[in-house]
Motif scaffolding. Structure first.
Motif, PDB file in Angstrom:
ATOM      1  N   ALA A 112      43.287  30.992  42.705  1.00  5.29           N
ATOM      2  CA  ALA A 112      43.582  32.250  42.008  1.00  5.29           C
ATOM      3  C   ALA A 112      42.554  32.497  40.906  1.00  5.29           C
ATOM      4  O   ALA A 112      42.095  33.641  40.718  1.00  5.29           O
ATOM      5  N   ALA A 113      42.179  31.439  40.196  1.00  3.85           N
ATOM      6  CA  ALA A 113      41.164  31.588  39.150  1.00  3.85           C
ATOM      7  C   ALA A 113      39.828  31.987  39.756  1.00  3.85           C
ATOM      8  O   ALA A 113      39.106  32.825  39.214  1.00  3.85           O
ATOM      9  N   ARG A 114      39.499  31.403  40.905  1.00  8.41           N
ATOM     10  CA  ARG A 114      38.242  31.750  41.579  1.00  8.41           C
ATOM     11  C   ARG A 114      38.262  33.212  42.032  1.00  8.41           C
ATOM     12  O   ARG A 114      37.262  33.937  41.889  1.00  8.41           O
ATOM     13  N   ALA A 115      39.393  33.665  42.570  1.00  8.81           N
ATOM     14  CA  ALA A 115      39.521  35.064  42.994  1.00  8.81           C
ATOM     15  C   ALA A 115      39.424  35.999  41.789  1.00  8.81           C
ATOM     16  O   ALA A 115      38.781  37.055  41.864  1.00  8.81           O
ATOM     17  N   ALA A 116      40.029  35.591  40.665  1.00 12.94           N
ATOM     18  CA  ALA A 116      39.952  36.418  39.455  1.00 12.94           C
ATOM     19  C   ALA A 116      38.514  36.502  38.967  1.00 12.94           C
ATOM     20  O   ALA A 116      38.050  37.565  38.536  1.00 12.94           O
ATOM     21  N   ARG A 117      37.805  35.379  39.039  1.00 13.98           N
ATOM     22  CA  ARG A 117      36.395  35.380  38.627  1.00 13.98           C
ATOM     23  C   ARG A 117      35.564  36.279  39.533  1.00 13.98           C
ATOM     24  O   ARG A 117      34.705  37.033  39.080  1.00 13.98           O
ATOM     25  N   ALA A 118      35.830  36.214  40.824  1.00 13.55           N
ATOM     26  CA  ALA A 118      35.107  37.067  41.767  1.00 13.55           C
ATOM     27  C   ALA A 118      35.406  38.539  41.494  1.00 13.55           C
ATOM     28  O   ALA A 118      34.501  39.384  41.529  1.00 13.55           O
ATOM     29  N   ALA A 119      36.662  38.850  41.195  1.00 10.64           N
ATOM     30  CA  ALA A 119      37.023  40.234  40.874  1.00 10.64           C
ATOM     31  C   ALA A 119      36.334  40.684  39.593  1.00 10.64           C
ATOM     32  O   ALA A 119      35.845  41.817  39.495  1.00 10.64           O
ATOM     33  N   SER A 120      36.286  39.780  38.611  1.00  9.96           N
ATOM     34  CA  SER A 120      35.600  40.098  37.354  1.00  9.96           C
ATOM     35  C   SER A 120      34.117  40.341  37.604  1.00  9.96           C
ATOM     36  O   SER A 120      33.541  41.313  37.087  1.00  9.96           O
ATOM     37  N   ASP A 121      33.488  39.483  38.405  1.00 10.88           N
ATOM     38  CA  ASP A 121      32.066  39.663  38.732  1.00 10.88           C
ATOM     39  C   ASP A 121      31.833  40.990  39.457  1.00 10.88           C
ATOM     40  O   ASP A 121      30.858  41.697  39.170  1.00 10.88           O
ATOM     41  N   ALA A 122      32.746  41.330  40.373  1.00 10.32           N
ATOM     42  CA  ALA A 122      32.607  42.595  41.100  1.00 10.32           C
ATOM     43  C   ALA A 122      32.757  43.781  40.148  1.00 10.32           C
ATOM     44  O   ALA A 122      32.022  44.771  40.263  1.00 10.32           O
ATOM     45  N   ALA A 123      33.695  43.673  39.202  1.00 12.77           N
ATOM     46  CA  ALA A 123      33.884  44.760  38.237  1.00 12.77           C
ATOM     47  C   ALA A 123      32.655  44.928  37.364  1.00 12.77           C
ATOM     48  O   ALA A 123      32.218  46.059  37.096  1.00 12.77           O
ATOM     49  N   TRP A 124      32.077  43.813  36.923  1.00 13.29           N
ATOM     50  CA  TRP A 124      30.862  43.894  36.109  1.00 13.29           C
ATOM     51  C   TRP A 124      29.708  44.486  36.918  1.00 13.29           C
ATOM     52  O   TRP A 124      28.934  45.308  36.413  1.00 13.29           O
ATOM     53  N   ALA A 125      29.589  44.066  38.170  1.00 19.91           N
ATOM     54  CA  ALA A 125      28.523  44.604  39.021  1.00 19.91           C
ATOM     55  C   ALA A 125      28.696  46.114  39.205  1.00 19.91           C
ATOM     56  O   ALA A 125      27.722  46.873  39.142  1.00 19.91           O
ATOM     57  N   ALA A 126      29.934  46.549  39.405  1.00 20.28           N
ATOM     58  CA  ALA A 126      30.192  47.981  39.551  1.00 20.28           C
ATOM     59  C   ALA A 126      29.878  48.725  38.258  1.00 20.28           C
ATOM     60  O   ALA A 126      29.311  49.827  38.279  1.00 20.28           O
ATOM     61  N   ALA A 127      30.240  48.115  37.136  1.00 26.59           N
ATOM     62  CA  ALA A 127      29.959  48.748  35.838  1.00 26.59           C
ATOM     63  C   ALA A 127      28.457  48.872  35.613  1.00 26.59           C
ATOM     64  O   ALA A 127      27.967  49.915  35.161  1.00 26.59           O
ATOM     65  N   TRP A 128      27.700  47.819  35.931  1.00 26.65           N
ATOM     66  CA  TRP A 128      26.242  47.884  35.777  1.00 26.65           C
ATOM     67  C   TRP A 128      25.639  48.924  36.716  1.00 26.65           C
ATOM     68  O   TRP A 128      24.727  49.674  36.333  1.00 26.65           O
TER      69      TRP A 128
END
Length: 103
Positions: free
Chosen positions: A29-45
Motif C-alpha cells: 500500500a505504501a508503494r502504491a501510494a508512492r507511485a500515485a504521489s510520483d504520478a501526481a507530481w509528474a502530472a503537475a510538472w
C-alpha cells in the motif's frame, strides 16, 4: 524496510503469518501510494510545463504583433514624410516655374 524487519521477525517465530501478511500489505500500500504521489507530481510538472509553454507562446505572439504594428506605423510615417517632401518639392518647383513665366 518495515516489511523486511517483519519477515525477519516471522522467521524467528516472533510474529504470526497473519501479522507478516499485514506488514506485506502495508508495504504494498505504501508503494502504491508512492507511485500515485510520483504520478501526481509528474502530472503537475507536465501541466506546469504546458502552462509555461503556453505563456511563452502568448508572449512571443504578443511581441511579434507589437513588432508588426511598429513596422506598419514606421512604414506609414515614412510614406507620409516622403509624400510631404514630394509635395514641398513640387510646390517649390511650381513657384519657380511661375516666377520664370511671369517675368
Amino acid at each position: 524496510v518495515a516489511a523486511i524487519a517483519a519477515k525477519r521477525r516471522w522467521l524467528k517465530g516472533e510474529i504470526s503469518g497473519a501479522e507478516l501478511a499485514a506488514a506485506s500489505d502495508a508495504a504494498w500500500a505504501a508503494r502504491a501510494a508512492r507511485a500515485a504521489s510520483d504520478a501526481a507530481w509528474a502530472a503537475a510538472w507536465a501541466a506546469s510545463d504546458a502552462a509555461s509553454d503556453a505563456a511563452k507562446d502568448a508572449a512571443w505572439d504578443a511581441a511579434w504583433a507589437a513588432s508588426d504594428a511598429a513596422w506598419a506605423a514606421s512604414d506609414a510615417a515614412s510614406d507620409a514624410a516622403k509624400d510631404a517632401a514630394w509635395d514641398a518639392a513640387r510646390a517649390k518647383q511650381a513657384a519657380i516655374l511661375r516666377l520664370l513665366l511671369t517675368e
